[in-house]
Design an enzyme around this catalytic site. Structure first.
Site, PDB file in Angstrom:
ATOM      1  N   ASP A   1      29.133  40.321  48.974  1.00 46.75           N
ATOM      2  CA  ASP A   1      28.542  41.142  50.036  1.00 46.75           C
ATOM      3  C   ASP A   1      27.334  41.891  49.467  1.00 46.75           C
ATOM      4  O   ASP A   1      27.455  42.602  48.464  1.00 46.75           O
ATOM      5  CB  ASP A   1      29.620  42.120  50.552  1.00 46.75           C
ATOM      6  CG  ASP A   1      29.244  42.744  51.881  1.00 46.75           C
ATOM      7  OD1 ASP A   1      28.394  42.180  52.596  1.00 46.75           O
ATOM      8  OD2 ASP A   1      29.824  43.796  52.206  1.00 46.75           O
ATOM      9  N   HIS A   2      26.178  41.709  50.074  1.00 44.73           N
ATOM     10  CA  HIS A   2      24.944  42.427  49.699  1.00 44.73           C
ATOM     11  C   HIS A   2      24.464  42.137  48.273  1.00 44.73           C
ATOM     12  O   HIS A   2      24.092  43.063  47.531  1.00 44.73           O
ATOM     13  CB  HIS A   2      25.101  43.947  49.885  1.00 44.73           C
ATOM     14  CG  HIS A   2      25.240  44.351  51.315  1.00 44.73           C
ATOM     15  ND1 HIS A   2      24.178  44.472  52.175  1.00 44.73           N
ATOM     16  CD2 HIS A   2      26.342  44.636  52.046  1.00 44.73           C
ATOM     17  CE1 HIS A   2      24.607  44.815  53.373  1.00 44.73           C
ATOM     18  NE2 HIS A   2      25.922  44.923  53.326  1.00 44.73           N
TER      19      HIS A   2
ATOM     20  N   GLY B   1      28.479  47.235  59.183  1.00 47.82           N
ATOM     21  CA  GLY B   1      28.761  48.623  59.564  1.00 47.82           C
ATOM     22  C   GLY B   1      29.787  48.722  60.674  1.00 47.82           C
ATOM     23  O   GLY B   1      29.649  49.526  61.598  1.00 47.82           O
TER      24      GLY B   1
ATOM     25  N   SER C   1      32.873  49.920  60.697  1.00 46.82           N
ATOM     26  CA  SER C   1      33.670  51.155  60.775  1.00 46.82           C
ATOM     27  C   SER C   1      32.968  52.164  61.679  1.00 46.82           C
ATOM     28  O   SER C   1      31.784  52.441  61.488  1.00 46.82           O
ATOM     29  CB  SER C   1      33.820  51.787  59.386  1.00 46.82           C
ATOM     30  OG  SER C   1      34.391  50.872  58.495  1.00 46.82           O
TER      31      SER C   1
ATOM     32  N   ASN D   1      31.514  42.922  59.658  1.00 45.42           N
ATOM     33  CA  ASN D   1      31.876  43.470  58.352  1.00 45.42           C
ATOM     34  C   ASN D   1      32.534  44.841  58.511  1.00 45.42           C
ATOM     35  O   ASN D   1      32.001  45.703  59.223  1.00 45.42           O
ATOM     36  CB  ASN D   1      30.621  43.667  57.498  1.00 45.42           C
ATOM     37  CG  ASN D   1      30.075  42.371  56.964  1.00 45.42           C
ATOM     38  OD1 ASN D   1      30.322  41.308  57.518  1.00 45.42           O
ATOM     39  ND2 ASN D   1      29.323  42.453  55.888  1.00 45.42           N
ATOM     40  N   VAL D   2      33.646  45.018  57.813  1.00 42.53           N
ATOM     41  CA  VAL D   2      34.367  46.297  57.862  1.00 42.53           C
ATOM     42  C   VAL D   2      34.773  46.690  56.446  1.00 42.53           C
ATOM     43  O   VAL D   2      35.327  45.871  55.709  1.00 42.53           O
ATOM     44  CB  VAL D   2      35.648  46.194  58.729  1.00 42.53           C
ATOM     45  CG1 VAL D   2      36.343  47.546  58.790  1.00 42.53           C
ATOM     46  CG2 VAL D   2      35.344  45.702  60.136  1.00 42.53           C
TER      47      VAL D   2
END
Ligand code: 13P
Length: 283
Positions: free
Chosen positions: A82-83, A209, A211, A230-231
């Site tokens: 991720d990222h 983002g 959440s 994505n969480v």
């Protein structure tokens, strides 16, 4: 054995109007909770390691643990970076056995984001992995009032076709009003912008983002075309609160009892997202 590259499963989600989650992790209790609930809900997912964790001494072992659990799972699970912050970062993840990577050049000038993403795509595709990239920039929830609420960083729909065509990227992360971490204020999602982006390209779109968004916001974004959500923050914040409450209620708590609280918390929170995204039953 069900360790997979997620792309065919995301395409299927896109076609049938549900979404698959990416859950970030950095430790075994959260991973154990995630696998337990994926089996229970019969759902595919991406279990991800954030780029920052890739440089820790346990990163290769963490990846091996997720891979081993995924190989034994009855549902499809991708081990995703991720990222990833650079080409080298993505290659390092691939060498650790990740099955998909996100390269994040969203803070770079457009042409540089294209060039770097294209290089990662070329390397990843050579060995059958899928690549996600971000166009526009999903900022931080703590700065939401100065950032997302002002539409700063939002994806420019006029850039989308060229970005996808020139990079060959498989999954596109879009900036339409979400932010990473806890929101200062309420998130507002621009579904018209999402609709516009959706009409320009056919690849799976990712919402970062997660959440802090409401269940209805998820359902609406998925109906318009989001196939991956994505969480992270909610999983860790909620679990930390439950651990704190458990410790307050019992000042002699056994170490492994803490582990059970953590695992159960991940089962409950991840299960909630699987149901809301419509991923349940699609494994
Ligand atoms: P949250 O931590 O806000 O849920 O965002 C997760 C994310 O987008 C990771 O890439």
């Amino acid at each position: 054995m069900s360790l997979v590259s997620i792309l065919p499963h995301l395409k299927r989600a896109q076609q049938h109007h549900y979404a698959l989650p990416l859950f970030d992790t950095a430790d075994m209790y959260s991973i154990d909770g995630m696998f337990a609930v994926l089996e229970e809900k019969k759902a595919p997912a991406m279990i991800a390691v954030y780029a920052g964790a890739l440089d820790r001494p346990n990163a290769r072992a963490l990846a091996a643990y997720i891979r081993t659990r995924a190989e034994a799972a009855t549902v499809p699970v991708s081990l995703m970076l991720d990222h990833g912050g650079s080409f080298e970062h993505c290659i390092k993840a691939i060498s650790y056995g990740f099955t998909d990577v996100m390269y994040d050049g969203s803070n770079l000038p457009f042409e540089e984001n294209i060039a770097n993403t294209r290089a990662v795509v070329r390397a990843a595709h050579a060995i059958g992995l899928a690549v996600e990239a971000e166009l526009g920039h999903v900022g931080s929830g703590s700065e939401y009032q100065e950032f997302g609420a002002q539409r700063k960083g939002f994806t420019n729909p006029d850039d989308v076709e060229r970005f996808v065509a020139e990079t060959g990227v498989d999954i596109l992360a879009v900036a339409i009003g979400t932010a990473h971490g806890l929101y200062a204020g309420e998130p507002h999602l621009d579904l018209d912008l999402l609709r516009e982006i959706r009409s320009r390209v056919d690849i799976p779109l990712a919402l970062h983002g997660g959440s802090g968004c409401s269940d209805q916001q998820f359902r609406d974004a998925i109906a318009v075309g989001i196939a991956k959500v994505n969480v992270a923050t909610d999983l860790f914040v909620t679990t930390a609160r439950r651990l704190t409450e458990a410790a307050r209620a019992n000042d002699n708590m056994h170490y492994f009892a803490f582990g059970k609280v953590a695992v159960d918390s991940f089962i409950e929170r991840c299960g909630h997202y699987l149901d809301v995204f419509g991923a349940t039953g699609n494994g």
